[in-house]
Design a protein around this motif. Structure first.
Motif, short mmCIF file in Angstrom:
data_model
loop_
_atom_site.label_atom_id
_atom_site.label_comp_id
_atom_site.label_asym_id
_atom_site.label_seq_id
_atom_site.Cartn_x
_atom_site.Cartn_y
_atom_site.Cartn_z
N LYS A 32 -67.69 40.12 -18.67
CA LYS A 32 -66.88 39.54 -17.61
C LYS A 32 -65.40 39.57 -17.97
O LYS A 32 -64.55 39.95 -17.15
CB LYS A 32 -67.31 38.11 -17.32
CG LYS A 32 -66.54 37.44 -16.20
CD LYS A 32 -67.07 36.04 -15.91
CE LYS A 32 -66.30 35.39 -14.75
NZ LYS A 32 -66.83 34.02 -14.47
N SER B 34 -65.79 45.87 -12.09
CA SER B 34 -66.84 44.90 -11.76
C SER B 34 -67.53 44.44 -13.04
O SER B 34 -67.66 45.19 -14.01
CB SER B 34 -67.86 45.54 -10.82
OG SER B 34 -68.65 46.50 -11.52
N GLU B 35 -68.01 43.21 -13.02
CA GLU B 35 -68.72 42.68 -14.19
C GLU B 35 -70.02 43.46 -14.42
O GLU B 35 -70.35 43.81 -15.56
CB GLU B 35 -69.02 41.20 -14.00
CG GLU B 35 -69.77 40.60 -15.18
CD GLU B 35 -70.08 39.11 -14.99
OE1 GLU B 35 -70.81 38.56 -15.83
OE2 GLU B 35 -69.60 38.52 -14.00
N ARG B 36 -70.76 43.74 -13.36
CA ARG B 36 -72.01 44.49 -13.50
C ARG B 36 -71.76 45.87 -14.11
O ARG B 36 -72.45 46.29 -15.05
CB ARG B 36 -72.70 44.63 -12.15
CG ARG B 36 -73.95 45.51 -12.18
CD ARG B 36 -74.61 45.59 -10.81
NE ARG B 36 -75.81 46.42 -10.86
CZ ARG B 36 -75.83 47.73 -10.64
NH1 ARG B 36 -74.69 48.38 -10.36
NH2 ARG B 36 -76.96 48.42 -10.71
N GLY B 37 -70.79 46.56 -13.55
CA GLY B 37 -70.48 47.89 -14.06
C GLY B 37 -70.06 47.87 -15.51
O GLY B 37 -70.49 48.71 -16.32
N ARG C 117 -70.79 45.55 -17.81
CA ARG C 117 -71.92 45.22 -18.68
C ARG C 117 -72.76 46.45 -18.98
O ARG C 117 -73.13 46.72 -20.13
CB ARG C 117 -72.80 44.15 -18.03
CG ARG C 117 -74.11 43.89 -18.79
CD ARG C 117 -75.01 42.90 -18.09
NE ARG C 117 -75.39 43.30 -16.75
CZ ARG C 117 -76.33 44.20 -16.48
NH1 ARG C 117 -76.97 44.84 -17.46
NH2 ARG C 117 -76.63 44.50 -15.22
N ILE C 118 -73.05 47.22 -17.93
CA ILE C 118 -73.88 48.41 -18.12
C ILE C 118 -73.16 49.44 -18.98
O ILE C 118 -73.76 50.05 -19.88
CB ILE C 118 -74.27 49.00 -16.75
CG1 ILE C 118 -75.23 48.03 -16.03
CG2 ILE C 118 -74.90 50.37 -16.90
CD1 ILE C 118 -75.54 48.39 -14.60
N ASP D 51 -73.07 48.15 -22.66
CA ASP D 51 -74.38 48.27 -23.29
C ASP D 51 -74.65 49.73 -23.68
O ASP D 51 -75.16 50.02 -24.77
CB ASP D 51 -75.48 47.78 -22.35
CG ASP D 51 -75.58 46.26 -22.31
OD1 ASP D 51 -75.03 45.59 -23.21
OD2 ASP D 51 -76.20 45.72 -21.36
N ASP E 277 -73.72 37.97 -26.00
CA ASP E 277 -73.08 38.59 -24.83
C ASP E 277 -71.66 39.05 -25.15
O ASP E 277 -70.87 39.34 -24.25
CB ASP E 277 -73.07 37.63 -23.64
CG ASP E 277 -72.17 36.42 -23.88
OD1 ASP E 277 -71.81 36.17 -25.06
OD2 ASP E 277 -71.81 35.73 -22.91
#
Length: 336
Positions: free
Chosen positions: A42, A51-54, A56-57, A60, A73
Protein backbone atom coordinates in the motif's frame (compact mmCIF):
# COMPACT_ATOMS: atom_id res chain seq x y z
CA UNK A 1 21.13 -38.68 -13.91
CA UNK A 2 18.63 -35.85 -14.24
CA UNK A 3 15.02 -36.93 -14.35
CA UNK A 4 12.75 -35.44 -17.05
CA UNK A 5 11.10 -32.28 -15.71
CA UNK A 6 8.70 -30.03 -17.66
CA UNK A 7 9.17 -27.06 -15.32
CA UNK A 8 11.99 -25.59 -17.42
CA UNK A 9 9.62 -25.54 -20.40
CA UNK A 10 6.96 -23.62 -18.49
CA UNK A 11 9.50 -21.20 -16.98
CA UNK A 12 11.15 -20.48 -20.32
CA UNK A 13 7.93 -19.90 -22.22
CA UNK A 14 6.92 -17.45 -19.48
CA UNK A 15 10.30 -15.73 -19.26
CA UNK A 16 8.90 -12.62 -20.97
CA UNK A 17 7.04 -11.97 -17.72
CA UNK A 18 10.33 -11.40 -15.91
CA UNK A 19 11.33 -8.74 -18.42
CA UNK A 20 7.96 -7.01 -18.16
CA UNK A 21 7.92 -7.09 -14.38
CA UNK A 22 11.43 -5.70 -13.96
CA UNK A 23 10.87 -3.00 -16.55
CA UNK A 24 7.62 -2.01 -14.79
CA UNK A 25 9.33 -1.85 -11.39
CA UNK A 26 12.04 0.42 -12.80
CA UNK A 27 9.43 2.65 -14.46
CA UNK A 28 7.38 2.84 -11.25
CA UNK A 29 10.55 3.54 -9.21
CA UNK A 30 9.74 0.67 -6.84
CA UNK A 31 13.41 0.10 -5.95
CA UNK A 32 14.02 3.78 -5.31
CA UNK A 33 10.96 4.02 -3.07
CA UNK A 34 12.21 1.03 -1.07
CA UNK A 35 15.66 2.56 -0.76
CA UNK A 36 14.48 4.32 2.40
CA UNK A 37 13.54 1.02 4.07
CA UNK A 38 10.89 -1.75 4.14
CA UNK A 39 7.36 -0.78 3.13
CA UNK A 40 3.99 -2.40 2.53
CA UNK A 41 2.47 -2.75 -0.92
CA UNK A 42 0.00 0.00 0.00
CA UNK A 43 2.79 2.45 0.88
CA UNK A 44 4.79 1.59 -2.23
CA UNK A 45 1.67 2.00 -4.36
CA UNK A 46 0.97 5.43 -2.88
CA UNK A 47 4.53 6.61 -3.55
CA UNK A 48 4.48 5.16 -7.08
CA UNK A 49 0.99 6.39 -8.01
CA UNK A 50 -0.23 2.84 -8.60
CA UNK A 51 -3.00 0.56 -7.33
CA UNK A 52 -2.43 -1.40 -4.13
CA UNK A 53 -3.56 -4.66 -5.78
CA UNK A 54 -1.26 -4.19 -8.74
CA UNK A 55 1.69 -3.30 -6.53
CA UNK A 56 1.17 -6.29 -4.24
CA UNK A 57 1.15 -8.66 -7.19
CA UNK A 58 4.19 -7.01 -8.78
CA UNK A 59 6.19 -7.02 -5.54
CA UNK A 60 5.34 -10.64 -4.82
CA UNK A 61 6.52 -11.55 -8.32
CA UNK A 62 9.75 -9.54 -7.85
CA UNK A 63 10.29 -11.40 -4.57
CA UNK A 64 9.86 -14.77 -6.27
CA UNK A 65 12.43 -13.96 -8.98
CA UNK A 66 14.96 -12.52 -6.53
CA UNK A 67 14.74 -8.73 -6.72
CA UNK A 68 12.92 -8.11 -3.41
CA UNK A 69 12.68 -9.73 0.01
CA UNK A 70 9.42 -10.06 1.96
CA UNK A 71 8.67 -10.29 5.69
CA UNK A 72 4.96 -10.58 6.54
CA UNK A 73 3.56 -7.69 4.44
CA UNK A 74 6.77 -5.63 4.21
CA UNK A 75 8.99 -5.59 1.15
CA UNK A 76 12.66 -4.64 1.10
CA UNK A 77 15.55 -4.52 -1.35
CA UNK A 78 18.02 -7.32 -1.97
CA UNK A 79 21.71 -6.28 -1.99
CA UNK A 80 21.74 -6.38 -5.80
CA UNK A 81 18.61 -4.23 -6.11
CA UNK A 82 19.96 -1.74 -3.57
CA UNK A 83 23.21 -1.25 -5.47
CA UNK A 84 22.00 -1.34 -9.08
CA UNK A 85 18.28 -0.43 -9.14
CA UNK A 86 17.84 2.35 -6.59
CA UNK A 87 18.14 5.61 -8.54
CA UNK A 88 19.92 7.20 -5.59
CA UNK A 89 22.75 4.67 -5.79
CA UNK A 90 25.94 5.79 -7.59
CA UNK A 91 25.92 2.41 -9.35
CA UNK A 92 22.34 2.69 -10.63
CA UNK A 93 21.85 0.90 -13.94
CA UNK A 94 18.09 0.77 -14.37
CA UNK A 95 18.41 2.93 -17.47
CA UNK A 96 19.62 -0.08 -19.46
CA UNK A 97 16.01 -1.27 -19.64
CA UNK A 98 15.41 1.59 -22.08
CA UNK A 99 17.47 -0.30 -24.66
CA UNK A 100 17.51 -3.97 -23.68
CA UNK A 101 13.74 -4.12 -23.08
CA UNK A 102 12.73 -1.68 -25.81
CA UNK A 103 9.67 -2.72 -27.80
CA UNK A 104 11.60 -2.87 -31.07
CA UNK A 105 14.17 -5.20 -29.47
CA UNK A 106 11.54 -7.45 -27.93
CA UNK A 107 9.61 -7.65 -31.19
CA UNK A 108 12.60 -9.19 -32.98
CA UNK A 109 12.10 -12.37 -30.95
CA UNK A 110 8.57 -13.01 -32.16
CA UNK A 111 9.93 -15.16 -35.01
CA UNK A 112 13.17 -16.79 -33.93
CA UNK A 113 12.41 -19.73 -36.20
CA UNK A 114 12.31 -17.37 -39.17
CA UNK A 115 15.73 -15.94 -38.33
CA UNK A 116 17.12 -19.46 -37.87
CA UNK A 117 15.76 -20.48 -41.29
CA UNK A 118 17.29 -17.40 -42.90
CA UNK A 119 20.51 -17.46 -40.90
CA UNK A 120 20.22 -13.77 -40.02
CA UNK A 121 18.01 -10.94 -38.87
CA UNK A 122 14.49 -10.37 -40.14
CA UNK A 123 14.88 -6.64 -39.43
CA UNK A 124 15.04 -4.43 -42.54
CA UNK A 125 18.29 -3.11 -44.05
CA UNK A 126 20.66 -5.26 -42.03
CA UNK A 127 19.17 -4.53 -38.64
CA UNK A 128 21.55 -3.03 -36.10
CA UNK A 129 24.31 -2.42 -38.66
CA UNK A 130 22.09 0.08 -40.48
CA UNK A 131 23.20 3.72 -40.12
CA UNK A 132 19.58 4.71 -39.44
CA UNK A 133 18.89 1.96 -36.86
CA UNK A 134 16.59 3.94 -34.59
CA UNK A 135 17.74 2.48 -31.29
CA UNK A 136 21.42 3.50 -31.37
CA UNK A 137 20.65 6.87 -29.80
CA UNK A 138 18.66 5.10 -27.08
CA UNK A 139 21.58 2.72 -26.64
CA UNK A 140 23.93 5.66 -26.10
CA UNK A 141 21.57 7.25 -23.58
CA UNK A 142 20.81 4.05 -21.66
CA UNK A 143 23.77 1.69 -21.56
CA UNK A 144 26.63 3.68 -20.01
CA UNK A 145 25.98 2.50 -16.41
CA UNK A 146 26.48 -1.14 -17.40
CA UNK A 147 29.83 -0.30 -18.98
CA UNK A 148 31.42 1.51 -16.01
CA UNK A 149 33.45 -1.44 -14.67
CA UNK A 150 34.84 -2.22 -18.12
CA UNK A 151 35.56 1.46 -18.83
CA UNK A 152 37.62 1.82 -15.65
CA UNK A 153 39.42 -1.45 -16.35
CA UNK A 154 40.36 -0.24 -19.84
CA UNK A 155 41.47 3.18 -18.57
CA UNK A 156 43.72 1.51 -15.97
CA UNK A 157 45.13 -0.81 -18.64
CA UNK A 158 45.90 2.13 -20.95
CA UNK A 159 47.61 3.96 -18.08
CA UNK A 160 49.63 0.83 -17.25
CA UNK A 161 50.82 0.45 -20.84
CA UNK A 162 51.37 4.13 -21.63
CA UNK A 163 51.84 5.92 -18.33
CA UNK A 164 50.73 9.54 -17.98
CA UNK A 165 52.42 10.68 -21.20
CA UNK A 166 50.36 12.40 -23.91
CA UNK A 167 48.47 9.98 -26.12
CA UNK A 168 45.85 9.86 -28.85
CA UNK A 169 42.94 7.44 -28.61
CA UNK A 170 40.40 6.60 -31.32
CA UNK A 171 37.11 5.33 -29.88
CA UNK A 172 35.34 3.52 -32.73
CA UNK A 173 31.53 3.27 -32.42
CA UNK A 174 31.85 5.37 -29.29
CA UNK A 175 28.13 5.37 -28.44
CA UNK A 176 27.79 6.98 -25.02
CA UNK A 177 31.51 7.77 -25.15
CA UNK A 178 32.22 6.36 -21.69
CA UNK A 179 35.30 4.37 -22.68
CA UNK A 180 37.18 7.28 -24.19
CA UNK A 181 35.89 9.73 -21.58
CA UNK A 182 37.12 7.53 -18.72
CA UNK A 183 40.59 7.39 -20.28
CA UNK A 184 40.57 11.19 -20.56
CA UNK A 185 39.57 11.43 -16.89
CA UNK A 186 42.35 8.99 -15.92
CA UNK A 187 45.14 10.52 -18.04
CA UNK A 188 45.34 14.31 -18.08
CA UNK A 189 47.02 14.56 -21.48
CA UNK A 190 44.92 12.01 -23.32
CA UNK A 191 43.18 13.27 -26.45
CA UNK A 192 40.13 11.30 -27.58
CA UNK A 193 38.64 11.07 -31.08
CA UNK A 194 35.12 9.64 -30.86
CA UNK A 195 33.72 8.04 -34.03
CA UNK A 196 30.06 7.14 -34.51
CA UNK A 197 26.94 8.20 -36.35
CA UNK A 198 26.26 11.91 -35.98
CA UNK A 199 23.09 11.61 -33.87
CA UNK A 200 24.81 9.19 -31.51
CA UNK A 201 27.82 11.45 -31.09
CA UNK A 202 25.55 14.17 -29.73
CA UNK A 203 25.09 11.97 -26.65
CA UNK A 204 28.82 11.28 -26.30
CA UNK A 205 29.62 14.97 -26.74
CA UNK A 206 27.23 15.91 -23.94
CA UNK A 207 28.75 13.24 -21.69
CA UNK A 208 32.24 14.61 -22.39
CA UNK A 209 31.05 18.07 -21.34
CA UNK A 210 29.57 16.69 -18.12
CA UNK A 211 32.84 14.88 -17.38
CA UNK A 212 34.90 18.04 -17.90
CA UNK A 213 37.05 16.62 -20.73
CA UNK A 214 35.36 18.32 -23.68
CA UNK A 215 38.48 20.33 -24.56
CA UNK A 216 40.27 17.03 -25.33
CA UNK A 217 37.33 15.35 -27.03
CA UNK A 218 36.96 15.48 -30.84
CA UNK A 219 34.03 14.10 -32.83
CA UNK A 220 34.43 12.04 -35.99
CA UNK A 221 30.95 11.46 -37.44
CA UNK A 222 30.35 8.79 -40.05
CA UNK A 223 30.26 5.07 -40.77
CA UNK A 224 33.29 3.25 -39.36
CA UNK A 225 33.57 1.25 -42.57
CA UNK A 226 34.01 4.31 -44.77
CA UNK A 227 35.08 7.32 -42.69
CA UNK A 228 38.79 8.23 -42.66
CA UNK A 229 40.19 7.50 -39.20
CA UNK A 230 43.40 9.51 -39.48
CA UNK A 231 46.65 8.05 -38.17
CA UNK A 232 49.24 7.89 -35.40
CA UNK A 233 46.92 6.72 -32.63
CA UNK A 234 48.45 5.14 -29.55
CA UNK A 235 45.28 3.18 -28.75
CA UNK A 236 42.18 2.29 -30.73
CA UNK A 237 39.09 1.08 -28.90
CA UNK A 238 36.75 -1.50 -30.46
CA UNK A 239 34.14 -1.91 -27.74
CA UNK A 240 31.10 -4.10 -28.42
CA UNK A 241 31.43 -3.53 -32.14
CA UNK A 242 33.05 -6.37 -34.11
CA UNK A 243 30.31 -8.79 -33.08
CA UNK A 244 27.92 -7.04 -35.48
CA UNK A 245 29.76 -8.25 -38.58
CA UNK A 246 30.95 -11.35 -40.39
CA UNK A 247 34.62 -12.30 -40.35
CA UNK A 248 35.36 -10.86 -43.82
CA UNK A 249 34.06 -7.43 -42.78
CA UNK A 250 35.95 -7.65 -39.50
CA UNK A 251 39.17 -8.51 -41.37
CA UNK A 252 38.75 -5.49 -43.64
CA UNK A 253 38.06 -3.15 -40.74
CA UNK A 254 41.02 -4.45 -38.71
CA UNK A 255 43.41 -3.75 -41.59
CA UNK A 256 42.07 -0.19 -41.64
CA UNK A 257 42.47 0.02 -37.88
CA UNK A 258 46.07 -1.20 -38.01
CA UNK A 259 46.92 1.44 -40.61
CA UNK A 260 45.68 4.12 -38.20
CA UNK A 261 47.86 2.91 -35.32
CA UNK A 262 51.38 3.93 -34.43
CA UNK A 263 53.97 1.14 -34.52
CA UNK A 264 53.73 -0.49 -31.11
CA UNK A 265 50.23 0.88 -30.59
CA UNK A 266 47.39 -1.20 -29.18
CA UNK A 267 43.86 -2.18 -30.13
CA UNK A 268 41.53 -2.82 -27.18
CA UNK A 269 38.62 -5.07 -28.15
CA UNK A 270 35.87 -5.47 -25.57
CA UNK A 271 33.18 -8.03 -26.29
CA UNK A 272 31.13 -11.02 -25.20
CA UNK A 273 33.68 -13.77 -25.87
CA UNK A 274 32.54 -17.34 -25.22
CA UNK A 275 34.81 -20.28 -24.49
CA UNK A 276 35.74 -22.59 -27.34
CA UNK A 277 32.78 -24.84 -26.52
CA UNK A 278 30.44 -21.89 -27.32
CA UNK A 279 28.11 -22.74 -24.44
CA UNK A 280 30.09 -21.18 -21.56
CA UNK A 281 30.04 -18.73 -19.90
CA UNK A 282 26.28 -18.31 -20.26
CA UNK A 283 26.02 -14.56 -20.92
CA UNK A 284 28.65 -14.57 -23.65
CA UNK A 285 27.45 -17.83 -25.20
CA UNK A 286 23.83 -16.75 -25.43
CA UNK A 287 24.83 -13.41 -26.95
CA UNK A 288 25.21 -15.23 -30.27
CA UNK A 289 21.41 -15.44 -30.44
CA UNK A 290 21.22 -11.65 -30.00
CA UNK A 291 23.42 -11.29 -33.06
CA UNK A 292 21.38 -13.79 -35.06
CA UNK A 293 18.22 -11.81 -34.34
CA UNK A 294 19.66 -8.34 -35.01
CA UNK A 295 22.35 -8.70 -37.70
CA UNK A 296 22.92 -10.42 -41.03
CA UNK A 297 26.29 -12.00 -40.18
CA UNK A 298 27.29 -11.02 -36.63
CA UNK A 299 28.28 -13.53 -33.95
CA UNK A 300 29.79 -14.01 -30.51
CA UNK A 301 33.38 -14.78 -31.48
CA UNK A 302 35.78 -16.94 -29.48
CA UNK A 303 39.27 -15.75 -28.65
CA UNK A 304 40.71 -18.16 -31.25
CA UNK A 305 38.51 -16.54 -33.90
CA UNK A 306 39.66 -13.07 -32.84
CA UNK A 307 43.28 -14.21 -32.99
CA UNK A 308 42.76 -15.35 -36.57
CA UNK A 309 41.11 -12.04 -37.52
CA UNK A 310 43.88 -9.96 -35.99
CA UNK A 311 46.57 -12.17 -37.52
CA UNK A 312 44.99 -11.72 -40.96
CA UNK A 313 45.20 -7.94 -40.43
CA UNK A 314 48.90 -8.10 -39.52
CA UNK A 315 48.78 -8.11 -35.72
CA UNK A 316 51.15 -10.60 -34.09
CA UNK A 317 50.42 -10.30 -30.39
CA UNK A 318 47.01 -10.87 -28.81
CA UNK A 319 46.12 -11.36 -25.15
CA UNK A 320 42.73 -12.18 -23.64
CA UNK A 321 41.84 -10.65 -20.28
CA UNK A 322 38.79 -11.13 -18.07
CA UNK A 323 37.10 -7.88 -17.01
CA UNK A 324 36.23 -7.75 -13.29
CA UNK A 325 32.56 -7.22 -12.41
CA UNK A 326 31.57 -7.63 -16.05
CA UNK A 327 30.47 -10.47 -18.33
CA UNK A 328 32.77 -9.10 -21.03
CA UNK A 329 36.30 -10.09 -21.93
CA UNK A 330 39.00 -8.03 -23.52
CA UNK A 331 41.48 -8.72 -26.30
CA UNK A 332 44.62 -6.58 -26.25
CA UNK A 333 46.37 -6.59 -29.63
CA UNK A 334 49.73 -4.96 -30.33
CA UNK A 335 50.75 -3.45 -33.66
CA UNK A 336 54.31 -4.66 -33.65
Amino acid sequence: MNEPNPVIIFETLNAFQRTGALKAAIELKVFTVLGAGPLSAKSIATASDASERGMRILCDYLTVIGFLEKSVDQYSLTPTSAVFLDQKSPSYMGSVAGFIAAGAIMDTYRDVAGAVRKGGTLLPDGGSTNVDFELWVEFAKSMAPMMKPAAHFIADLVAEKHGDAPLRVLDIAAGHGLFGITIAERIAEAEIVAQDFERVLEVADQNAKLAGVHDRYTLLPGDAMSVAFGENYDFILLTNFLHHFGTDTCNTLLKKVRAALKPGGFVVTLDFIPDEDRVTPAVSATFALTMLMSTDQGDAYTFAEYERMFAAAGFRSNQQLDVPNSPSRLVLSCNG
